[in-house]
Enzyme design. Structure first.
Site, PDB file in Angstrom:
ATOM      1  N   ARG A  58      -0.066   4.534  -0.332  1.00  0.00           N
ATOM      2  CA  ARG A  58      -0.963   5.844  -0.085  1.00  0.00           C
ATOM      3  C   ARG A  58      -0.317   6.414   0.892  1.00  0.00           C
ATOM      4  NH1 ARG A  58      -7.117   3.299   0.314  1.00  0.00           N
ATOM      5  NH2 ARG A  58      -5.583   1.623   1.418  1.00  0.00           N
TER       6      ARG A  58
ATOM      7  N   ASP B  45       0.676  -1.203  -0.095  1.00  0.00           N
ATOM      8  CA  ASP B  45       0.099   0.152   0.095  1.00  0.00           C
ATOM      9  C   ASP B  45       0.970   1.232  -0.152  1.00  0.00           C
ATOM     10  OD1 ASP B  45      -2.032   1.914   0.454  1.00  0.00           O
ATOM     11  OD2 ASP B  45      -2.994   0.828   1.940  1.00  0.00           O
TER      12      ASP B  45
END
Length: 381
Positions: A315, A313
């Site tokens: 983000r 991930d």
């Protein structure tokens, strides 16, 4: 890796440095060679592995007098069984000059793979702040595969790194400016537009657009009703998903989460949905489509991202925290099943007073995706 806000006094925003990084990103996306200066004043050159060709490798050799090597993430090096698991950047080199085909095959899982690794290939972790680390980070920021062909200048340049770059007609960017780019960009987010946009089921809605100074993609705040700034606001952080939000893809639950969050906020009277420009868990739409092809070979979503060389991930939630602050909200009741969002918002200085479950049933196509989010990413279902 997540960028973090700290309680230390913020350094002044260097707009010239941000412009240099922004120009380097555009150049790398065009397949151009970029000059990178490290903290000690030494210089080298890099080109994205997506754009590297025989003439680009030859040009790197001519420009620098050095032997080009391939810089990849440690995740990718682990997939190639060259390193143990970890984070950071790894330099892959050969006793001879690496070829463009070898660079593609080592960095890109969509490229025809070798039956075996090139003979004599070695792997070595590099330090943060190195040319290799900066080049990989630049490729990642450009939403390209996180890999680059890099060559060091074999001799001390005459004059400064800027003189060397100018002599060879290259854009110059400093490694430290690339490392600081994400945080500085977030600190430049500003409201640039606001309008009333009645939505189906949530007619009292306005949308506020935030844009960073680098001219990058806008983040949007969808404000439903009239939430009180002195109370924790019901909030949802939603990362854009072209395939799910716009096309109704059944591979994920993003579209249902988006529409469900708007409906629930309207039902409760008021709140805010932050629509964040970080497609595919931060790897971009093109790389998300590449990850889908890997998933179609039997890998889950975490494995697919790591095979491409990304973290599971990528983000960041700094933009969300900054938007909330500018909207006047210090605390949230967060609609999420992702514990990382709770931790990251808190680290960015936003108080999370409550987690509001946000769950939707599987649809026959996304059972594996939802299972992976629960078993490997810790999502709460």
């Amino acid at each position: 890796m997540q960028a973090e806000l700290t309680t230390e006094p913020a350094l002044p925003i260097d707009e010239a440095a941000m412009r240099a990084v922004d120009r380097a990103l555009a150049a790398m996306r065009r397949g151009e060679v970029v000059a990178i200066e490290t903290a000690d004043g030494s210089v080298g050159a890099a080109v994205s592995v997506e754009s590297v060709a025989i003439d680009a490798v030859d040009r790197l050799k001519r420009l620098t007098g050095g032997t080009p090597l391939l810089a990849v993430t440690r995740r990718r090096a682990t997939v190639l069984k060259l390193m143990e698991e970890g984070t950071g950047v790894v330099a892959l080199s050969l006793p001879r000059c690496l070829t463009a085909d070898e660079a593609h095959a080592l960095a890109d899982p969509e490229h025809t793979p070798y039956g075996a690794l090139p003979a004599g290939l070695t792997a070595a972790a590099v330090e943060p702040g190195s040319r290799e680390a900066a080049a990989v980070d630049l490729a990642r920021l450009a939403r390209l595969l996180p890999a680059a062909v890099v060559a060091h200048a074999a001799a001390e340049p005459r004059g400064s790194a800027a003189d060397w770059a100018a002599e060879h007609d290259l854009l110059l960017v400093r490694a430290r400016d690339i490392a600081d780019y994400r945080i500085h960009v977030v600190r430049t987010l500003r409201k640039v537009a606001e309008a009333r946009v009645p939505l189906s089921g949530a007619e009292n809605t306005r949308i506020v657009a935030f844009r960073p100074i680098d001219g990058g993609p806008e983040h949007l705040a969808i404000i439903i009703g009239n939430p009180a700034p002195d109370q924790p606001v019901l909030a949802r952080l939603h990362s854009e998903c072209f395939t799910g939000d716009l096309l109704g893809s059944l591979r994920c639950d993003c579209g249902e989460q988006l529409r469900g969050a708007i409906a629930e906020i309207a039902r409760q009277g008021s709140g805010v949905l932050l629509y964040l420009a970080q497609e595919g868990r931060g790897i971009g739409l093109v790389n998300k489509l590449r990850a889908y092809r890997i998933q179609d070979r039997g890998f889950d979503t975490v494995d697919a991202n790591e095979i491409l060389g990304f973290e599971a991930d990528e983000r960041v939630y700094l933009p969300a925290a900054e938007m909330l602050r500018q909207l006047g909200f210090a605390g949230v009741r967060l609609m999420t099943n992702n514990p990382e969002k709770l931790r990251q918002l808190a680290r960015c200085g936003i108080e999370v007073v409550e987690r509001v479950p946000h769950i939707f049933p599987a649809n026959g196509h996304n059972e594996g995706y939802l299972r992976t989010k629960a078993e490997r990413s810790g999502h709460m279902f």
